[in-house]
Enzyme design. Structure first.
Site, mmCIF file in Angstrom:
data_model
loop_
_atom_site.group_PDB
_atom_site.id
_atom_site.type_symbol
_atom_site.label_atom_id
_atom_site.label_comp_id
_atom_site.label_asym_id
_atom_site.label_seq_id
_atom_site.Cartn_x
_atom_site.Cartn_y
_atom_site.Cartn_z
ATOM 1 N N HIS A 56 -131.274 38.600 -43.072
ATOM 2 C CA HIS A 56 -132.056 39.582 -42.323
ATOM 3 C C HIS A 56 -131.347 40.923 -42.158
ATOM 4 O O HIS A 56 -131.762 41.729 -41.326
ATOM 5 C CB HIS A 56 -132.394 39.032 -40.933
ATOM 6 C CG HIS A 56 -133.109 37.734 -40.942
ATOM 7 N ND1 HIS A 56 -134.316 37.564 -41.584
ATOM 8 C CD2 HIS A 56 -132.784 36.525 -40.415
ATOM 9 C CE1 HIS A 56 -134.717 36.300 -41.426
ATOM 10 N NE2 HIS A 56 -133.798 35.660 -40.726
ATOM 11 N N HIS A 218 -139.172 34.170 -41.630
ATOM 12 C CA HIS A 218 -138.649 33.083 -42.456
ATOM 13 C C HIS A 218 -139.749 32.468 -43.321
ATOM 14 O O HIS A 218 -139.542 31.427 -43.943
ATOM 15 C CB HIS A 218 -138.044 31.987 -41.579
ATOM 16 C CG HIS A 218 -137.021 32.480 -40.618
ATOM 17 N ND1 HIS A 218 -137.265 32.637 -39.272
ATOM 18 C CD2 HIS A 218 -135.751 32.876 -40.829
ATOM 19 C CE1 HIS A 218 -136.181 33.098 -38.682
ATOM 20 N NE2 HIS A 218 -135.251 33.255 -39.598
#
Length: 330
Positions: A56, A218
């Site tokens: 991320h 995700h």
């Protein structure tokens, strides 16, 4: 799978090694999967520890430094870090005034950060936690506490970090972070999946010409899937959903338009253009603007929009200077 990596199972370790080598003027390694700002711990200052799974960047690893977090913990890609590196980061951040954990509301993170907080308590360190819950697509308003944390986590940790730099006490830093989180709403759209190196195949599948509104970072399911629409229509759906979830009227806002890893900046500014038009029509003034990649999902194509309803304290915290590897503000 086409990626610039070596062994897929070494990717995170090699990333951390390269990250620390590149930014040694700002951060240092305090464990195999934990880093801290060079001057940590700072005596008398509340320590801010952030973290979560890799994949991320800039979140969370890139936000350690002056005016940002004191330490960060790095999990495997899309996986929570274990309690041990969280404790290492806690010890590195502890200046005697307590430590605040800020991370996204995911089951693995909750379990392991809570476990680390218990271990820290055994060493006399007071730890308090604020979990990001900004994703309006992940649960209805009546179950807001179950929502996921996505790109809005950047706004929460930025506010918390500024409060800690101002030498507010532990309760004061937590109050600012909780207020930032309570007033932040986000929603995203994905046009393609991403591939976790250790898996070697896309996390999910979108058909040719399809998009998914409300998808998690995700690959968690979104609100709906359909054919790709013009950018203005996508933005209108996201922003109207956010505005329907929280009353922003009469307040200034911070706007965050976030790319998920493979979205050109040109498209992010097209998104910001329509966000600003919608808010202007609603007479909602924009005080702070952030456009770029703040919380990605490897090479996912897509974007998210976050709005933070401001008061004078939150606005001052967002405007405060910061100097960390992947965010600088003067």
């Amino acid at each position: 799978m086409k990626k610039l990596i070596n062994d897929p199972f070494d990717a995170v370790e090699e990333m951390v090694e390269g990250f620390c080598a590149a930014h040694g003027d700002l951060i240092r390694r305090v464990g195999r999967r934990s880093i801290a700002r060079l001057d940590a711990p700072i005596q008398g200052k509340v320590g801010l520890v952030i973290g979560g799974g890799s994949g991320h960047l800039p979140l969370y690893t890139g936000y350690v430094g002056r005016g940002a977090a004191d330490a960060a913990v790095i999990g495997n890609i899309f996986a929570s870090p274990p309690a041990k590196p969280i404790l290492e980061a806690t010890l590195a951040a502890n200046g005697g005034a307590g430590v605040v954990y800020v991370y996204g509301n995911y089951a693995g993170d909750v379990m392991n950060f809570d476990r680390a907080a218990g271990l820290a308590a055994q060493q006399g360190i007071r730890v308090m936690t604020v979990r990001g819950t900004d994703d309006v697509a992940s649960a209805p308003p009546a179950e807001a506490g179950k929502r996921r944390g996505i790109a809005g986590a950047f706004l929460v940790l930025k506010a918390a970090a500024a409060a800690a730099e101002q030498r507010r006490d532990l309760d004061g830093v937590v109050a600012i972070a909780e207020r930032a989180n309570a007033n932040t709403r986000s929603m995203g759209v994905a046009l393609s999946s991403c591939t976790v190196p250790a898996n070697g195949k896309p996390t999910f599948t979108l058909g040719e010409g399809e998009m998914e509104i409300g998808l998690g970072i995700h690959g968690e399911p979104g609100m709906r899937r359909g054919l790709i629409e013009p950018a203005d229509l996508i933005v209108e759906e996201m922003v109207e959903t956010i505005l329907g979830d929280l009353d922003y009227s009469g307040s200034e806002v911070a706007v965050l338009v976030n790319g998920l890893g493979a979205t050109p900046y040109e498209e992010l500014y097209i998104i910001y253009r329509r966000v600003s038009q919608i808010l202007a029509a609603r007479r909602i003034p924009i005080r702070h603007r952030f456009v770029g990649e703040y919380a990605t999902s490897l090479e996912m194509t897509g974007a998210s929009v976050s709005l933070l309803r401001l008061d004078s304290e939150l606005s001052a915290c967002l405007a405060a200077p910061a100097d960390c590897p992947m965010f600088k503000q003067h």
